[in-house]
Motif scaffolding. Structure first.
Motif, PDB file in Angstrom:
ATOM      1  N   MET A   1       0.810  -1.189   0.000  1.00 14.53           N
ATOM      2  CA  MET A   1       0.000   0.000   0.000  1.00 14.53           C
ATOM      3  C   MET A   1       0.864   1.268   0.000  1.00 14.53           C
ATOM      4  SD  MET A   1      -3.093   0.898   0.006  1.00 14.53           S
ATOM      5  CE  MET A   1      -4.083   2.286   0.297  1.00 14.53           C
ATOM      6  N   ILE A   2       1.899   1.274   0.831  1.00 14.62           N
ATOM      7  CA  ILE A   2       2.786   2.446   0.887  1.00 14.62           C
ATOM      8  C   ILE A   2       3.543   2.608  -0.431  1.00 14.62           C
ATOM      9  CG2 ILE A   2       4.920   3.279   1.939  1.00 14.62           C
ATOM     10  CD1 ILE A   2       3.810   2.610   4.608  1.00 14.62           C
ATOM     11  N   LEU A   3       3.953   1.471  -1.033  1.00 14.29           N
ATOM     12  CA  LEU A   3       4.657   1.565  -2.313  1.00 14.29           C
ATOM     13  C   LEU A   3       3.746   2.136  -3.399  1.00 14.29           C
ATOM     14  CD1 LEU A   3       6.687  -1.764  -2.427  1.00 14.29           C
ATOM     15  CD2 LEU A   3       7.541   0.536  -2.046  1.00 14.29           C
ATOM     16  N   THR A   4       2.499   1.746  -3.385  1.00 13.15           N
ATOM     17  CA  THR A   4       1.559   2.261  -4.382  1.00 13.15           C
ATOM     18  C   THR A   4       1.337   3.755  -4.208  1.00 13.15           C
ATOM     19  OG1 THR A   4       0.443   0.126  -4.451  1.00 13.15           O
ATOM     20  CG2 THR A   4      -0.747   2.005  -5.333  1.00 13.15           C
ATOM     21  N   ILE A   5       1.125   4.188  -2.974  1.00 14.71           N
ATOM     22  CA  ILE A   5       0.915   5.619  -2.723  1.00 14.71           C
ATOM     23  C   ILE A   5       2.162   6.420  -3.067  1.00 14.71           C
ATOM     24  CG2 ILE A   5       0.483   7.343  -0.918  1.00 14.71           C
ATOM     25  CD1 ILE A   5      -1.330   5.220   0.410  1.00 14.71           C
ATOM     26  N   SER A   6       3.328   5.920  -2.681  1.00 14.41           N
ATOM     27  CA  SER A   6       4.584   6.614  -3.015  1.00 14.41           C
ATOM     28  C   SER A   6       4.783   6.675  -4.520  1.00 14.41           C
ATOM     29  CB  SER A   6       5.768   5.899  -2.360  1.00 14.41           C
ATOM     30  OG  SER A   6       5.641   5.898  -0.979  1.00 14.41           O
ATOM     31  N   GLY A   7       4.492   5.580  -5.201  1.00 10.31           N
ATOM     32  CA  GLY A   7       4.621   5.551  -6.653  1.00 10.31           C
ATOM     33  C   GLY A   7       3.688   6.525  -7.334  1.00 10.31           C
ATOM     34  N   MET A   8       2.458   6.605  -6.824  1.00 13.32           N
ATOM     35  CA  MET A   8       1.501   7.551  -7.403  1.00 13.32           C
ATOM     36  C   MET A   8       1.950   8.994  -7.184  1.00 13.32           C
ATOM     37  SD  MET A   8      -1.928   5.670  -6.214  1.00 13.32           S
ATOM     38  CE  MET A   8      -3.237   5.946  -7.358  1.00 13.32           C
ATOM     39  N   MET A   9       2.479   9.286  -6.020  1.00  9.01           N
ATOM     40  CA  MET A   9       2.965  10.644  -5.743  1.00  9.01           C
ATOM     41  C   MET A   9       4.143  10.988  -6.643  1.00  9.01           C
ATOM     42  SD  MET A   9       2.492  10.844  -1.586  1.00  9.01           S
ATOM     43  CE  MET A   9       3.903  11.886  -1.431  1.00  9.01           C
ATOM     44  N   LEU A  10       5.086  10.059  -6.804  1.00  7.60           N
ATOM     45  CA  LEU A  10       6.232  10.317  -7.674  1.00  7.60           C
ATOM     46  C   LEU A  10       5.794  10.514  -9.119  1.00  7.60           C
ATOM     47  CD1 LEU A  10       8.932   7.858  -6.309  1.00  7.60           C
ATOM     48  CD2 LEU A  10       8.921  10.336  -6.135  1.00  7.60           C
ATOM     49  N   MET A  11       4.858   9.693  -9.563  1.00 10.83           N
ATOM     50  CA  MET A  11       4.360   9.845 -10.928  1.00 10.83           C
ATOM     51  C   MET A  11       3.665  11.195 -11.108  1.00 10.83           C
ATOM     52  SD  MET A  11       2.970   6.055 -11.862  1.00 10.83           S
ATOM     53  CE  MET A  11       2.313   6.548 -13.426  1.00 10.83           C
ATOM     54  N   PHE A  12       2.898  11.604 -10.117  1.00 14.41           N
ATOM     55  CA  PHE A  12       2.208  12.889 -10.189  1.00 14.41           C
ATOM     56  C   PHE A  12       3.204  14.040 -10.268  1.00 14.41           C
ATOM     57  CE2 PHE A  12       0.491  16.595  -7.934  1.00 14.41           C
ATOM     58  CZ  PHE A  12      -0.543  16.917  -8.804  1.00 14.41           C
ATOM     59  N   PHE A  13       4.209  14.045  -9.386  1.00 21.35           N
ATOM     60  CA  PHE A  13       5.196  15.131  -9.400  1.00 21.35           C
ATOM     61  C   PHE A  13       6.018  15.120 -10.683  1.00 21.35           C
ATOM     62  CE2 PHE A  13       4.866  14.935  -4.614  1.00 21.35           C
ATOM     63  CZ  PHE A  13       4.126  16.092  -4.529  1.00 21.35           C
ATOM     64  N   GLY A  14       6.358  13.948 -11.181  1.00 24.35           N
ATOM     65  CA  GLY A  14       7.078  13.865 -12.452  1.00 24.35           C
ATOM     66  C   GLY A  14       6.261  14.419 -13.604  1.00 24.35           C
ATOM     67  N   LEU A  15       4.969  14.125 -13.601  1.00 24.88           N
ATOM     68  CA  LEU A  15       4.091  14.636 -14.648  1.00 24.88           C
ATOM     69  C   LEU A  15       3.941  16.150 -14.546  1.00 24.88           C
ATOM     70  CD1 LEU A  15       2.243  13.760 -16.978  1.00 24.88           C
ATOM     71  CD2 LEU A  15       0.397  13.614 -15.314  1.00 24.88           C
ATOM     72  N   VAL A  16       3.808  16.668 -13.333  1.00 25.86           N
ATOM     73  CA  VAL A  16       3.677  18.115 -13.142  1.00 25.86           C
ATOM     74  C   VAL A  16       4.941  18.837 -13.609  1.00 25.86           C
ATOM     75  CG1 VAL A  16       3.545  19.923 -11.380  1.00 25.86           C
ATOM     76  CG2 VAL A  16       1.964  18.000 -11.308  1.00 25.86           C
ATOM     77  N   VAL A  17       6.114  18.310 -13.251  1.00 29.66           N
ATOM     78  CA  VAL A  17       7.373  18.935 -13.680  1.00 29.66           C
ATOM     79  C   VAL A  17       7.480  18.924 -15.198  1.00 29.66           C
ATOM     80  CG1 VAL A  17       9.882  18.638 -13.673  1.00 29.66           C
ATOM     81  CG2 VAL A  17       8.615  18.496 -11.538  1.00 29.66           C
ATOM     82  N   SER A  18       7.095  17.809 -15.817  1.00 28.20           N
ATOM     83  CA  SER A  18       7.164  17.726 -17.278  1.00 28.20           C
ATOM     84  C   SER A  18       6.237  18.736 -17.933  1.00 28.20           C
ATOM     85  CB  SER A  18       6.787  16.315 -17.741  1.00 28.20           C
ATOM     86  OG  SER A  18       7.758  15.404 -17.309  1.00 28.20           O
ATOM     87  N   ILE A  19       5.028  18.855 -17.420  1.00 27.18           N
ATOM     88  CA  ILE A  19       4.082  19.814 -17.999  1.00 27.18           C
ATOM     89  C   ILE A  19       4.578  21.241 -17.811  1.00 27.18           C
ATOM     90  CG2 ILE A  19       1.770  20.784 -17.721  1.00 27.18           C
ATOM     91  CD1 ILE A  19       0.822  17.909 -17.164  1.00 27.18           C
ATOM     92  N   LEU A  20       5.066  21.553 -16.613  1.00 27.67           N
ATOM     93  CA  LEU A  20       5.561  22.905 -16.361  1.00 27.67           C
ATOM     94  C   LEU A  20       6.741  23.251 -17.255  1.00 27.67           C
ATOM     95  CD1 LEU A  20       5.388  23.164 -12.469  1.00 27.67           C
ATOM     96  CD2 LEU A  20       3.847  24.179 -14.147  1.00 27.67           C
ATOM     97  N   PHE A  21       7.593  22.269 -17.552  1.00 27.82           N
ATOM     98  CA  PHE A  21       8.773  22.528 -18.372  1.00 27.82           C
ATOM     99  C   PHE A  21       8.397  22.795 -19.823  1.00 27.82           C
ATOM    100  CE2 PHE A  21      12.423  21.195 -20.951  1.00 27.82           C
ATOM    101  CZ  PHE A  21      13.415  21.972 -20.386  1.00 27.82           C
ATOM    102  N   TRP A  22       7.392  22.118 -20.343  1.00 23.14           N
ATOM    103  CA  TRP A  22       7.096  22.210 -21.765  1.00 23.14           C
ATOM    104  C   TRP A  22       6.046  23.257 -22.120  1.00 23.14           C
ATOM    105  CZ3 TRP A  22      10.604  20.681 -24.833  1.00 23.14           C
ATOM    106  CH2 TRP A  22      11.418  19.626 -24.477  1.00 23.14           C
TER     107      TRP A  22
END
Length: 67
Positions: free
Chosen positions: A1-22
């Motif tokens: 459960m913790i791995l899933t939540i951590s993975g979702m948070m990392l994916m969300f932040f990675g997506l936000v950084v990518s969108i902000l950059f482009w």
């Protein structure tokens, strides 16, 4: 459960950084190029480390739990 939540948070932040950059209105590359000069390629290194890599690490955390 913790791995899933951590993975979702990392994916969300990675997506936000990518969108902000482009999105040109948010990240003004010409201004950053003027400020950084010859060190401008470091911007791409920081982007890769904080955008797609966070997304991939988050995806790996989610998939790792299922294996």
């Amino acid at each position: 459960m913790i791995l899933t939540i951590s993975g979702m948070m990392l994916m969300f932040f990675g997506l936000v950084v990518s969108i902000l950059f482009w999105v040109p209105a948010i990240f003004n590359r010409t201004r950053v190029r003027e400020i950084m000069g010859q060190r401008y390629p470091l911007v791409y290194l920081v982007y890769i480390a904080n955008g797609p890599m966070l997304f991939l690490f988050g995806l790996l955390l989610i998939l790792w739990q299922k294996v």
